[in-house]
Enzyme design. Structure first.
Site, PDB file in Angstrom:
ATOM      1  N   ARG A 152       0.853  -1.196   0.000  1.00  0.00           N
ATOM      2  CA  ARG A 152       0.000   0.000   0.000  1.00  0.00           C
ATOM      3  C   ARG A 152       0.884   1.241   0.000  1.00  0.00           C
ATOM      4  O   ARG A 152       1.876   1.308   0.728  1.00  0.00           O
ATOM      5  CB  ARG A 152      -0.881   0.055   1.255  1.00  0.00           C
ATOM      6  CG  ARG A 152      -1.830  -1.108   1.455  1.00  0.00           C
ATOM      7  CD  ARG A 152      -2.501  -0.990   2.811  1.00  0.00           C
ATOM      8  NE  ARG A 152      -3.223  -2.186   3.195  1.00  0.00           N
ATOM      9  CZ  ARG A 152      -3.548  -2.485   4.449  1.00  0.00           C
ATOM     10  NH1 ARG A 152      -3.216  -1.654   5.440  1.00  0.00           N
ATOM     11  NH2 ARG A 152      -4.194  -3.600   4.717  1.00  0.00           N
ATOM     12  N   HIS A 175       2.593  -2.962   5.399  1.00  0.00           N
ATOM     13  CA  HIS A 175       2.114  -2.910   4.021  1.00  0.00           C
ATOM     14  C   HIS A 175       2.787  -1.768   3.255  1.00  0.00           C
ATOM     15  O   HIS A 175       2.941  -1.837   2.035  1.00  0.00           O
ATOM     16  CB  HIS A 175       0.594  -2.727   3.982  1.00  0.00           C
ATOM     17  CG  HIS A 175      -0.166  -3.932   4.442  1.00  0.00           C
ATOM     18  ND1 HIS A 175      -0.420  -5.011   3.623  1.00  0.00           N
ATOM     19  CD2 HIS A 175      -0.727  -4.233   5.634  1.00  0.00           C
ATOM     20  CE1 HIS A 175      -1.110  -5.924   4.291  1.00  0.00           C
ATOM     21  NE2 HIS A 175      -1.315  -5.469   5.519  1.00  0.00           N
ATOM     22  N   ASP A 232      -1.998  -9.825   3.758  1.00  0.00           N
ATOM     23  CA  ASP A 232      -3.145 -10.264   4.532  1.00  0.00           C
ATOM     24  C   ASP A 232      -3.764 -11.463   3.813  1.00  0.00           C
ATOM     25  O   ASP A 232      -3.972 -11.425   2.591  1.00  0.00           O
ATOM     26  CB  ASP A 232      -4.184  -9.150   4.658  1.00  0.00           C
ATOM     27  CG  ASP A 232      -3.718  -8.010   5.545  1.00  0.00           C
ATOM     28  OD1 ASP A 232      -2.719  -8.196   6.277  1.00  0.00           O
ATOM     29  OD2 ASP A 232      -4.345  -6.927   5.505  1.00  0.00           O
ATOM     30  N   TYR A 266      -6.212 -10.919  17.735  1.00  0.00           N
ATOM     31  CA  TYR A 266      -5.470  -9.664  17.763  1.00  0.00           C
ATOM     32  C   TYR A 266      -6.406  -8.581  17.241  1.00  0.00           C
ATOM     33  O   TYR A 266      -7.124  -8.803  16.258  1.00  0.00           O
ATOM     34  CB  TYR A 266      -4.217  -9.760  16.894  1.00  0.00           C
ATOM     35  CG  TYR A 266      -3.331  -8.535  16.972  1.00  0.00           C
ATOM     36  CD1 TYR A 266      -2.410  -8.397  18.012  1.00  0.00           C
ATOM     37  CD2 TYR A 266      -3.419  -7.527  16.013  1.00  0.00           C
ATOM     38  CE1 TYR A 266      -1.599  -7.274  18.102  1.00  0.00           C
ATOM     39  CE2 TYR A 266      -2.610  -6.399  16.099  1.00  0.00           C
ATOM     40  CZ  TYR A 266      -1.712  -6.273  17.139  1.00  0.00           C
ATOM     41  OH  TYR A 266      -0.916  -5.148  17.224  1.00  0.00           O
ATOM     42  N   HIS A 273      -8.071  -8.159  13.511  1.00  0.00           N
ATOM     43  CA  HIS A 273      -7.577  -9.243  12.665  1.00  0.00           C
ATOM     44  C   HIS A 273      -8.409 -10.519  12.757  1.00  0.00           C
ATOM     45  O   HIS A 273      -7.926 -11.606  12.451  1.00  0.00           O
ATOM     46  CB  HIS A 273      -6.114  -9.554  13.009  1.00  0.00           C
ATOM     47  CG  HIS A 273      -5.155  -8.501  12.562  1.00  0.00           C
ATOM     48  ND1 HIS A 273      -5.072  -7.262  13.173  1.00  0.00           N
ATOM     49  CD2 HIS A 273      -4.247  -8.474  11.553  1.00  0.00           C
ATOM     50  CE1 HIS A 273      -4.156  -6.527  12.566  1.00  0.00           C
ATOM     51  NE2 HIS A 273      -3.650  -7.231  11.578  1.00  0.00           N
ATOM     52  N   ASP A 279     -10.788 -11.238  10.812  1.00  0.00           N
ATOM     53  CA  ASP A 279     -11.235 -11.651   9.480  1.00  0.00           C
ATOM     54  C   ASP A 279     -10.076 -11.927   8.528  1.00  0.00           C
ATOM     55  O   ASP A 279     -10.280 -12.150   7.339  1.00  0.00           O
ATOM     56  CB  ASP A 279     -12.168 -10.606   8.869  1.00  0.00           C
ATOM     57  CG  ASP A 279     -11.478  -9.253   8.664  1.00  0.00           C
ATOM     58  OD1 ASP A 279     -10.342  -9.070   9.173  1.00  0.00           O
ATOM     59  OD2 ASP A 279     -12.088  -8.377   8.015  1.00  0.00           O
ATOM     60  N   HIS A 280      -8.847 -11.915   9.035  1.00  0.00           N
ATOM     61  CA  HIS A 280      -7.698 -12.227   8.184  1.00  0.00           C
ATOM     62  C   HIS A 280      -6.481 -12.555   9.047  1.00  0.00           C
ATOM     63  O   HIS A 280      -6.458 -12.250  10.242  1.00  0.00           O
ATOM     64  CB  HIS A 280      -7.358 -11.068   7.235  1.00  0.00           C
ATOM     65  CG  HIS A 280      -6.838  -9.843   7.915  1.00  0.00           C
ATOM     66  ND1 HIS A 280      -7.655  -8.908   8.535  1.00  0.00           N
ATOM     67  CD2 HIS A 280      -5.559  -9.379   8.090  1.00  0.00           C
ATOM     68  CE1 HIS A 280      -6.925  -7.928   9.036  1.00  0.00           C
ATOM     69  NE2 HIS A 280      -5.644  -8.200   8.789  1.00  0.00           N
ATOM     70  N   HIS A 337      -2.432 -11.798   9.073  1.00  0.00           N
ATOM     71  CA  HIS A 337      -1.426 -10.888   8.521  1.00  0.00           C
ATOM     72  C   HIS A 337      -0.037 -11.480   8.741  1.00  0.00           C
ATOM     73  O   HIS A 337       0.292 -11.947   9.837  1.00  0.00           O
ATOM     74  CB  HIS A 337      -1.541  -9.528   9.223  1.00  0.00           C
ATOM     75  CG  HIS A 337      -0.413  -8.598   8.954  1.00  0.00           C
ATOM     76  ND1 HIS A 337      -0.493  -7.581   8.021  1.00  0.00           N
ATOM     77  CD2 HIS A 337       0.842  -8.513   9.501  1.00  0.00           C
ATOM     78  CE1 HIS A 337       0.654  -6.911   8.010  1.00  0.00           C
ATOM     79  NE2 HIS A 337       1.476  -7.464   8.890  1.00  0.00           N
TER      80      HIS A 337
END
Length: 245
Positions: free
Chosen positions: A170, A186, A193, A221, A224, A226-227, A229
């Site tokens: 990003r 990122h 992710d 965490y 987080h 839903d993913h 990292h």
């Protein structure tokens, strides 16, 4: 997909033809690869750019909690990574990178040097020139390549089932737009992710511990759930309390 299939078939034919014809292939010279061709056998004591290229591709075989340096020096850690890679793909695990090891790597990479199951586009949903982050564009792209090779190792360890990357590099603008942390990895291009799919987020977080990632954040965490990292931060930080990490 067709190009990748052709490359895999060509590598197989190359290996079989050398076997049945009784030809001994020189290390790394089985064919001219579209990405990179090794021209000598590498083992402990070797050094140079060809060792660095090997280390990039074996970053996912550093071992539990370890990170393989890409310093161009073939030491004990690189030898151990070669052995793990060889074992993972059914090769003789002697820690020496010769034609069989290189042929496997050729079969695993596309012409742009990315592993066959990941692409630069997957690791960059922000902008195509890799600019605007915390490091220069070339560094961000190089960091993403290292990430992809580590993810390829995770994928293979989990039965070669797909892994979904939901976010990669990003720029500051992109990071701000999605509400990313001001110091997000990122921004360096070295983070990914991962979304749930064939494997749970906890399975991905646990497996990542053995494949060269210093940073692992997952379910439990904050932010987080839903993913999962993963990243290459300077010091180890793993936190996925729901997964027991």
């Amino acid at each position: 997909m067709l190009r990748r299939t052709v490359r895999l078939f060509a590598a197989l034919v190359m290996i079989l033809s050398g076997t049945f014809a009784g030809t001994v292939l020189a290390a790394g010279t089985a064919h001219a690869d579209g990405c990179y061709t090794w021209t000598r056998t590498l083992s402990q004591g070797s050094s140079g750019a060809d060792v660095t290229q090997l280390q990039i591709r074996l970053g996912g075989y550093a071992g539990y909690g370890a990170v393989l340096a890409t310093d161009g020096s073939f030491g004990p850690a690189t030898e151990a990574a070669v052995k793990r890679f060889q074992s993972a793909y059914g090769l003789t695990a002697d820690g020496v990178a010769g034609s069989n090891t290189f042929n496997k790597l050729y079969a695993l990479q596309d012409d742009d040097c990315t592993p066959i199951h990941f692409s630069y586009a997957e690791l960059n949903d922000c902008n195509s020139d890799w600019s605007g982050g915390a490091v220069g564009a070339a560094t961000a792209k190089a960091n993403a390549l290292r990430t992809m090779w580590k993810l390829e190792a995770v994928r293979h360890a989990l039965g070669d089932q797909p892994i979904t990357v939901t976010s990669g590099f990003r720029s500051y603008a992109c990071n701000s737009a999605v509400g990313g942390a001001s110091n997000s990895r990122h921004l360096y291009g070295d983070a990914a992710d991962l979304g749930a799919g064939p494997h749970s987020l906890c399975t991905l977080a646990r497996q990542a511990r053995s494949h060269g990632f210093r940073g692992i954040l997952g379910p439990g965490y904050p932010g987080h759930d839903d993913h999962t990292h993963v990243d290459h931060r300077d010091s180890q930080y793993w936190s996925a309390p729901t997964c027991g990490i």
